[in-house]
Motif scaffolding. Structure first.
Motif, PDB file in Angstrom:
ATOM      1  N   SER A   1       0.553   7.936  -1.793  1.00  0.00           N
ATOM      2  CA  SER A   1       0.591   8.521  -3.123  1.00  0.00           C
ATOM      3  C   SER A   1       1.816   7.969  -3.936  1.00  0.00           C
ATOM      4  O   SER A   1       2.589   7.217  -3.647  1.00  0.00           O
ATOM      5  CB  SER A   1       1.038  10.123  -2.958  1.00  0.00           C
ATOM      6  OG  SER A   1       2.103  10.281  -2.185  1.00  0.00           O
TER       7      SER A   1
ATOM      8  N   GLY B   1      -2.848   5.359  -3.101  1.00  0.00           N
ATOM      9  CA  GLY B   1      -3.990   5.951  -2.452  1.00  0.00           C
ATOM     10  C   GLY B   1      -4.608   5.105  -1.348  1.00  0.00           C
ATOM     11  O   GLY B   1      -5.671   5.311  -0.968  1.00  0.00           O
TER      12      GLY B   1
ATOM     13  N   GLY C   1      -7.451   7.714  -1.236  1.00  0.00           N
ATOM     14  CA  GLY C   1      -7.429   8.569  -2.547  1.00  0.00           C
ATOM     15  C   GLY C   1      -6.280   9.289  -3.257  1.00  0.00           C
ATOM     16  O   GLY C   1      -5.285   9.482  -2.376  1.00  0.00           O
ATOM     17  N   VAL C   2      -6.614   9.515  -4.435  1.00  0.00           N
ATOM     18  CA  VAL C   2      -5.465  10.270  -5.019  1.00  0.00           C
ATOM     19  C   VAL C   2      -6.383  11.291  -5.857  1.00  0.00           C
ATOM     20  O   VAL C   2      -7.481  11.259  -6.355  1.00  0.00           O
ATOM     21  CB  VAL C   2      -4.755   9.488  -6.118  1.00  0.00           C
ATOM     22  CG1 VAL C   2      -3.731   8.431  -5.300  1.00  0.00           C
ATOM     23  CG2 VAL C   2      -5.359   8.685  -6.880  1.00  0.00           C
TER      24      VAL C   2
ATOM     25  N   VAL D   1      -8.733   3.473   2.123  1.00  0.00           N
ATOM     26  CA  VAL D   1      -8.509   4.134   1.021  1.00  0.00           C
ATOM     27  C   VAL D   1      -8.625   5.652   1.325  1.00  0.00           C
ATOM     28  O   VAL D   1      -9.511   6.195   1.763  1.00  0.00           O
ATOM     29  CB  VAL D   1      -9.647   4.088  -0.155  1.00  0.00           C
ATOM     30  CG1 VAL D   1      -9.583   4.741  -1.277  1.00  0.00           C
ATOM     31  CG2 VAL D   1      -9.623   2.375  -0.503  1.00  0.00           C
TER      32      VAL D   1
ATOM     33  N   LYS E   1     -13.738   7.831  -3.477  1.00  0.00           N
ATOM     34  CA  LYS E   1     -12.344   8.241  -3.447  1.00  0.00           C
ATOM     35  C   LYS E   1     -11.609   7.419  -4.676  1.00  0.00           C
ATOM     36  O   LYS E   1     -11.863   6.066  -4.521  1.00  0.00           O
ATOM     37  CB  LYS E   1     -11.517   8.073  -2.141  1.00  0.00           C
ATOM     38  CG  LYS E   1     -12.150   8.863  -1.159  1.00  0.00           C
ATOM     39  CD  LYS E   1     -11.374   8.608   0.189  1.00  0.00           C
ATOM     40  CE  LYS E   1     -12.171   9.538   1.234  1.00  0.00           C
ATOM     41  NZ  LYS E   1     -11.472   9.007   2.746  1.00  0.00           N
TER      42      LYS E   1
ATOM     43  N   TYR F   1      -1.032  -0.688  -4.518  1.00  0.00           N
ATOM     44  CA  TYR F   1      -2.288   0.068  -4.398  1.00  0.00           C
ATOM     45  C   TYR F   1      -1.561   1.642  -4.014  1.00  0.00           C
ATOM     46  O   TYR F   1      -0.863   1.664  -2.925  1.00  0.00           O
ATOM     47  CB  TYR F   1      -3.263  -0.462  -3.523  1.00  0.00           C
ATOM     48  CG  TYR F   1      -3.819  -1.529  -3.950  1.00  0.00           C
ATOM     49  CD1 TYR F   1      -4.944  -1.662  -4.767  1.00  0.00           C
ATOM     50  CD2 TYR F   1      -3.304  -2.984  -3.418  1.00  0.00           C
ATOM     51  CE1 TYR F   1      -5.556  -2.690  -5.177  1.00  0.00           C
ATOM     52  CE2 TYR F   1      -3.912  -4.040  -3.884  1.00  0.00           C
ATOM     53  CZ  TYR F   1      -5.143  -3.908  -4.647  1.00  0.00           C
ATOM     54  OH  TYR F   1      -5.706  -5.303  -5.074  1.00  0.00           O
TER      55      TYR F   1
ATOM     56  N   TYR G   1      -8.377   5.420  -6.354  1.00  0.00           N
ATOM     57  CA  TYR G   1      -7.091   5.060  -6.060  1.00  0.00           C
ATOM     58  C   TYR G   1      -6.703   4.028  -7.357  1.00  0.00           C
ATOM     59  O   TYR G   1      -7.563   3.603  -8.005  1.00  0.00           O
ATOM     60  CB  TYR G   1      -7.106   4.076  -4.717  1.00  0.00           C
ATOM     61  CG  TYR G   1      -8.018   2.880  -4.638  1.00  0.00           C
ATOM     62  CD1 TYR G   1      -7.396   1.708  -4.444  1.00  0.00           C
ATOM     63  CD2 TYR G   1      -9.128   3.021  -4.550  1.00  0.00           C
ATOM     64  CE1 TYR G   1      -8.084   0.554  -4.391  1.00  0.00           C
ATOM     65  CE2 TYR G   1     -10.025   1.928  -4.440  1.00  0.00           C
ATOM     66  CZ  TYR G   1      -9.441   0.622  -4.111  1.00  0.00           C
ATOM     67  OH  TYR G   1     -10.344  -0.374  -3.936  1.00  0.00           O
TER      68      TYR G   1
ATOM     69  N   SER H   1      -5.903  11.105 -10.526  1.00  0.00           N
ATOM     70  CA  SER H   1      -5.999   9.736 -10.719  1.00  0.00           C
ATOM     71  C   SER H   1      -5.861   9.604 -12.169  1.00  0.00           C
ATOM     72  O   SER H   1      -5.193   8.549 -12.814  1.00  0.00           O
ATOM     73  CB  SER H   1      -7.371   9.410 -10.283  1.00  0.00           C
ATOM     74  OG  SER H   1      -8.461   9.946 -10.908  1.00  0.00           O
TER      75      SER H   1
ATOM     76  N   TRP I   1       0.773  -1.381  -0.130  1.00  0.00           N
ATOM     77  CA  TRP I   1       0.018   0.081   0.038  1.00  0.00           C
ATOM     78  C   TRP I   1       0.749   1.239  -0.059  1.00  0.00           C
ATOM     79  O   TRP I   1       1.771   1.288   0.781  1.00  0.00           O
ATOM     80  CB  TRP I   1      -0.789   0.134   1.200  1.00  0.00           C
ATOM     81  CG  TRP I   1      -1.876  -1.072   1.390  1.00  0.00           C
ATOM     82  CD1 TRP I   1      -2.439  -1.795   0.467  1.00  0.00           C
ATOM     83  CD2 TRP I   1      -2.207  -1.650   2.638  1.00  0.00           C
ATOM     84  NE1 TRP I   1      -3.221  -2.817   1.049  1.00  0.00           N
ATOM     85  CE2 TRP I   1      -3.055  -2.833   2.134  1.00  0.00           C
ATOM     86  CE3 TRP I   1      -2.001  -1.259   3.861  1.00  0.00           C
ATOM     87  CZ2 TRP I   1      -3.805  -3.707   3.243  1.00  0.00           C
ATOM     88  CZ3 TRP I   1      -2.746  -2.163   4.967  1.00  0.00           C
ATOM     89  CH2 TRP I   1      -3.673  -3.122   4.550  1.00  0.00           C
TER      90      TRP I   1
END
Length: 247
Positions: free
Chosen positions: A12, A35, A44-45, A42, A77, A33, A79, A48, A9
Protein backbone atom coordinates in the motif's frame (compact mmCIF):
# COMPACT_ATOMS: atom_id res chain seq x y z
CA UNK A 1 9.01 -10.07 -12.57
CA UNK A 2 10.99 -10.11 -9.33
CA UNK A 3 12.19 -7.47 -6.91
CA UNK A 4 15.66 -6.29 -7.82
CA UNK A 5 17.96 -3.30 -7.69
CA UNK A 6 15.51 -1.42 -9.90
CA UNK A 7 12.16 -2.90 -8.83
CA UNK A 8 10.34 -2.57 -5.50
CA UNK A 9 6.96 -3.97 -4.37
CA UNK A 10 4.78 -2.26 -1.79
CA UNK A 11 1.42 -3.49 -0.49
CA UNK A 12 0.00 0.00 0.00
CA UNK A 13 1.08 3.61 -0.37
CA UNK A 14 2.86 5.45 2.43
CA UNK A 15 4.36 8.91 2.18
CA UNK A 16 7.68 7.52 3.42
CA UNK A 17 8.05 5.90 -0.01
CA UNK A 18 8.93 9.34 -1.30
CA UNK A 19 12.37 8.55 0.15
CA UNK A 20 12.57 5.45 -2.05
CA UNK A 21 11.58 7.46 -5.10
CA UNK A 22 14.31 9.94 -4.21
CA UNK A 23 16.79 7.05 -3.94
CA UNK A 24 15.87 5.66 -7.36
CA UNK A 25 16.11 9.12 -8.96
CA UNK A 26 19.62 9.60 -7.55
CA UNK A 27 20.79 6.15 -8.67
CA UNK A 28 19.89 4.30 -11.88
CA UNK A 29 16.16 4.88 -11.80
CA UNK A 30 13.61 2.17 -11.10
CA UNK A 31 10.00 1.14 -10.67
CA UNK A 32 7.83 0.90 -7.57
CA UNK A 33 4.59 -1.10 -7.66
CA UNK A 34 1.93 -0.18 -5.12
CA UNK A 35 -0.55 -2.99 -4.45
CA UNK A 36 1.84 -5.96 -4.67
CA UNK A 37 2.96 -8.07 -1.72
CA UNK A 38 6.46 -9.39 -0.96
CA UNK A 39 5.83 -12.44 -3.16
CA UNK A 40 5.02 -10.30 -6.17
CA UNK A 41 1.31 -11.10 -6.05
CA UNK A 42 -1.15 -8.34 -6.88
CA UNK A 43 -3.22 -7.61 -3.78
CA UNK A 44 -4.67 -4.40 -5.18
CA UNK A 45 -5.38 -0.95 -3.77
CA UNK A 46 -8.83 0.28 -2.86
CA UNK A 47 -8.25 3.96 -3.59
CA UNK A 48 -6.56 3.77 -6.99
CA UNK A 49 -8.20 6.88 -8.48
CA UNK A 50 -7.20 9.02 -5.51
CA UNK A 51 -3.66 7.64 -5.58
CA UNK A 52 -3.36 8.54 -9.27
CA UNK A 53 -3.83 12.17 -8.24
CA UNK A 54 -2.09 12.21 -4.86
CA UNK A 55 1.15 10.39 -5.71
CA UNK A 56 2.24 12.58 -8.68
CA UNK A 57 1.39 15.73 -6.71
CA UNK A 58 3.31 14.61 -3.62
CA UNK A 59 6.34 13.64 -5.72
CA UNK A 60 6.41 17.00 -7.49
CA UNK A 61 5.86 19.00 -4.30
CA UNK A 62 8.38 17.05 -2.18
CA UNK A 63 11.10 16.21 -4.72
CA UNK A 64 10.62 18.70 -7.53
CA UNK A 65 10.58 15.98 -10.19
CA UNK A 66 7.99 14.47 -12.52
CA UNK A 67 7.60 10.70 -12.89
CA UNK A 68 5.15 8.44 -14.73
CA UNK A 69 2.39 7.07 -12.49
CA UNK A 70 0.22 4.44 -14.19
CA UNK A 71 -2.88 2.50 -13.19
CA UNK A 72 -2.65 -1.24 -13.93
CA UNK A 73 -5.09 -4.06 -13.33
CA UNK A 74 -4.83 -7.83 -12.89
CA UNK A 75 -7.57 -10.29 -11.99
CA UNK A 76 -9.89 -7.40 -11.29
CA UNK A 77 -7.46 -5.76 -8.84
CA UNK A 78 -6.03 -2.29 -9.43
CA UNK A 79 -2.40 -1.51 -8.64
CA UNK A 80 -0.11 1.44 -9.27
CA UNK A 81 3.13 1.54 -11.25
CA UNK A 82 5.58 4.39 -10.54
CA UNK A 83 8.38 4.68 -13.11
CA UNK A 84 11.28 6.80 -11.84
CA UNK A 85 13.97 7.88 -14.31
CA UNK A 86 17.57 8.49 -13.35
CA UNK A 87 18.15 12.21 -12.85
CA UNK A 88 21.36 13.95 -13.86
CA UNK A 89 20.93 16.42 -10.99
CA UNK A 90 20.93 15.57 -7.29
CA UNK A 91 17.49 15.08 -5.69
CA UNK A 92 16.80 15.51 -1.98
CA UNK A 93 13.80 14.79 0.22
CA UNK A 94 13.46 17.36 3.01
CA UNK A 95 17.16 18.17 2.65
CA UNK A 96 18.30 14.55 2.88
CA UNK A 97 19.87 12.70 -0.06
CA UNK A 98 18.74 9.09 -0.48
CA UNK A 99 20.37 6.58 -2.82
CA UNK A 100 19.30 3.15 -4.07
CA UNK A 101 22.10 0.61 -3.61
CA UNK A 102 21.31 -3.02 -4.38
CA UNK A 103 17.90 -3.66 -2.85
CA UNK A 104 18.42 -1.13 -0.05
CA UNK A 105 17.97 2.61 0.40
CA UNK A 106 20.98 4.45 1.77
CA UNK A 107 21.19 7.93 3.29
CA UNK A 108 24.22 9.73 1.90
CA UNK A 109 26.38 11.61 4.40
CA UNK A 110 29.99 12.71 4.80
CA UNK A 111 32.48 11.76 2.06
CA UNK A 112 29.87 9.63 0.26
CA UNK A 113 27.56 12.64 -0.06
CA UNK A 114 30.40 14.90 -1.17
CA UNK A 115 31.46 12.41 -3.84
CA UNK A 116 27.86 11.99 -5.01
CA UNK A 117 27.22 15.73 -5.30
CA UNK A 118 30.51 16.33 -7.10
CA UNK A 119 29.69 13.54 -9.53
CA UNK A 120 26.30 15.05 -10.31
CA UNK A 121 28.00 18.40 -10.94
CA UNK A 122 30.54 16.77 -13.22
CA UNK A 123 33.34 17.50 -10.76
CA UNK A 124 35.95 14.82 -10.06
CA UNK A 125 38.51 14.69 -7.26
CA UNK A 126 41.47 15.42 -9.54
CA UNK A 127 40.09 18.76 -10.78
CA UNK A 128 38.97 20.02 -7.38
CA UNK A 129 40.93 23.01 -6.02
CA UNK A 130 43.32 22.53 -3.10
CA UNK A 131 43.99 25.95 -1.53
CA UNK A 132 46.71 24.58 0.78
CA UNK A 133 48.87 23.60 -2.21
CA UNK A 134 50.38 26.73 -3.74
CA UNK A 135 52.65 27.56 -6.66
CA UNK A 136 55.56 27.69 -4.20
CA UNK A 137 55.02 23.97 -3.53
CA UNK A 138 55.43 23.09 -7.22
CA UNK A 139 58.95 21.71 -7.52
CA UNK A 140 61.12 22.94 -10.37
CA UNK A 141 63.02 19.65 -10.94
CA UNK A 142 59.72 17.82 -11.48
CA UNK A 143 58.47 20.57 -13.80
CA UNK A 144 61.71 20.22 -15.78
CA UNK A 145 61.29 16.44 -15.96
CA UNK A 146 57.72 16.87 -17.17
CA UNK A 147 58.82 19.28 -19.90
CA UNK A 148 61.55 16.86 -20.96
CA UNK A 149 59.10 13.97 -21.28
CA UNK A 150 56.49 16.12 -23.02
CA UNK A 151 59.02 17.39 -25.56
CA UNK A 152 60.18 13.84 -26.24
CA UNK A 153 56.64 12.61 -26.86
CA UNK A 154 55.67 15.70 -28.85
CA UNK A 155 52.23 15.88 -27.28
CA UNK A 156 52.49 19.51 -26.16
CA UNK A 157 53.43 22.47 -28.31
CA UNK A 158 57.06 23.43 -27.79
CA UNK A 159 56.12 27.09 -27.30
CA UNK A 160 54.00 26.15 -24.27
CA UNK A 161 56.89 24.25 -22.71
CA UNK A 162 58.93 27.44 -22.74
CA UNK A 163 56.35 29.26 -20.62
CA UNK A 164 56.83 29.75 -16.85
CA UNK A 165 55.17 27.18 -14.63
CA UNK A 166 52.27 29.51 -13.76
CA UNK A 167 51.26 29.78 -17.42
CA UNK A 168 51.98 26.12 -18.14
CA UNK A 169 49.77 24.82 -15.33
CA UNK A 170 46.92 27.12 -16.29
CA UNK A 171 47.10 26.04 -19.94
CA UNK A 172 47.10 22.40 -18.84
CA UNK A 173 43.85 23.06 -16.91
CA UNK A 174 45.54 22.28 -13.62
CA UNK A 175 44.11 25.36 -11.95
CA UNK A 176 40.60 26.01 -10.71
CA UNK A 177 40.17 29.74 -10.46
CA UNK A 178 43.17 31.00 -8.53
CA UNK A 179 43.91 27.65 -6.90
CA UNK A 180 45.90 24.65 -8.08
CA UNK A 181 44.03 21.35 -8.36
CA UNK A 182 44.57 17.96 -6.77
CA UNK A 183 45.95 16.75 -10.10
CA UNK A 184 48.66 19.44 -10.00
CA UNK A 185 49.52 18.41 -6.45
CA UNK A 186 49.84 14.74 -7.40
CA UNK A 187 52.01 15.56 -10.41
CA UNK A 188 54.41 18.24 -9.27
CA UNK A 189 55.53 17.56 -5.71
CA UNK A 190 57.70 14.69 -4.52
CA UNK A 191 55.68 14.41 -1.31
CA UNK A 192 51.96 14.43 -2.22
CA UNK A 193 51.23 12.59 1.04
CA UNK A 194 51.71 15.91 2.80
CA UNK A 195 48.36 16.96 1.31
CA UNK A 196 46.71 13.61 0.57
CA UNK A 197 47.10 10.63 2.90
CA UNK A 198 47.73 7.35 1.12
CA UNK A 199 49.03 8.99 -2.06
CA UNK A 200 51.50 6.23 -2.86
CA UNK A 201 51.57 2.85 -4.61
CA UNK A 202 51.85 -0.60 -3.05
CA UNK A 203 53.24 -3.50 -5.06
CA UNK A 204 53.07 -7.02 -3.70
CA UNK A 205 53.82 -10.58 -4.73
CA UNK A 206 51.53 -13.47 -3.77
CA UNK A 207 52.77 -17.03 -4.05
CA UNK A 208 49.18 -18.16 -3.43
CA UNK A 209 45.94 -16.23 -2.99
CA UNK A 210 46.72 -15.88 0.72
CA UNK A 211 50.52 -15.88 1.03
CA UNK A 212 52.08 -12.45 0.56
CA UNK A 213 55.78 -13.02 -0.16
CA UNK A 214 56.83 -9.38 -0.31
CA UNK A 215 55.38 -5.90 -0.45
CA UNK A 216 57.00 -2.67 -1.56
CA UNK A 217 55.82 0.91 -1.33
CA UNK A 218 56.66 3.50 -3.97
CA UNK A 219 56.44 7.17 -2.99
CA UNK A 220 56.79 10.37 -4.96
CA UNK A 221 55.07 12.43 -7.63
CA UNK A 222 53.07 10.66 -10.33
CA UNK A 223 55.73 11.58 -12.86
CA UNK A 224 58.41 9.91 -10.74
CA UNK A 225 56.23 6.93 -9.81
CA UNK A 226 55.86 5.66 -13.36
CA UNK A 227 59.56 4.94 -13.89
CA UNK A 228 60.04 3.60 -10.37
CA UNK A 229 57.09 1.21 -10.62
CA UNK A 230 58.16 -0.16 -13.99
CA UNK A 231 61.71 -0.68 -12.74
CA UNK A 232 60.59 -2.33 -9.51
CA UNK A 233 58.14 -4.67 -11.23
CA UNK A 234 60.78 -5.65 -13.77
CA UNK A 235 63.40 -6.42 -11.13
CA UNK A 236 61.01 -8.32 -8.89
CA UNK A 237 59.48 -10.30 -11.75
CA UNK A 238 62.93 -11.54 -12.70
CA UNK A 239 63.32 -12.96 -9.21
CA UNK A 240 59.80 -14.25 -8.65
CA UNK A 241 57.26 -15.86 -10.92
CA UNK A 242 53.66 -15.23 -9.93
CA UNK A 243 50.91 -12.71 -9.65
CA UNK A 244 51.57 -9.01 -9.14
CA UNK A 245 48.93 -6.62 -7.90
CA UNK A 246 48.69 -2.84 -7.76
CA UNK A 247 46.67 -0.78 -5.29
Amino acid sequence: MAESQNVEWKGSWRDEYLKWICGFANAQGGTIYIGMNDNGDVVGVSDSKKLLEDIPNKITQSLGIVVDVNLLSKDGKDYIEINIPEYSTSISYKGVYHYRSGSTKQVLTGPALESFLNGKRGVTWDNMPIPAFTMADVEEPIISRFKELAAKKGRIESSLLEEPKEVLLEKLHLMSGRYLTNAAMMLFTKDPEKWQLGAYVKIGYFETDADLMYQDEVHGSLIELVDRIVELVYLKSKRYYGQIYFS
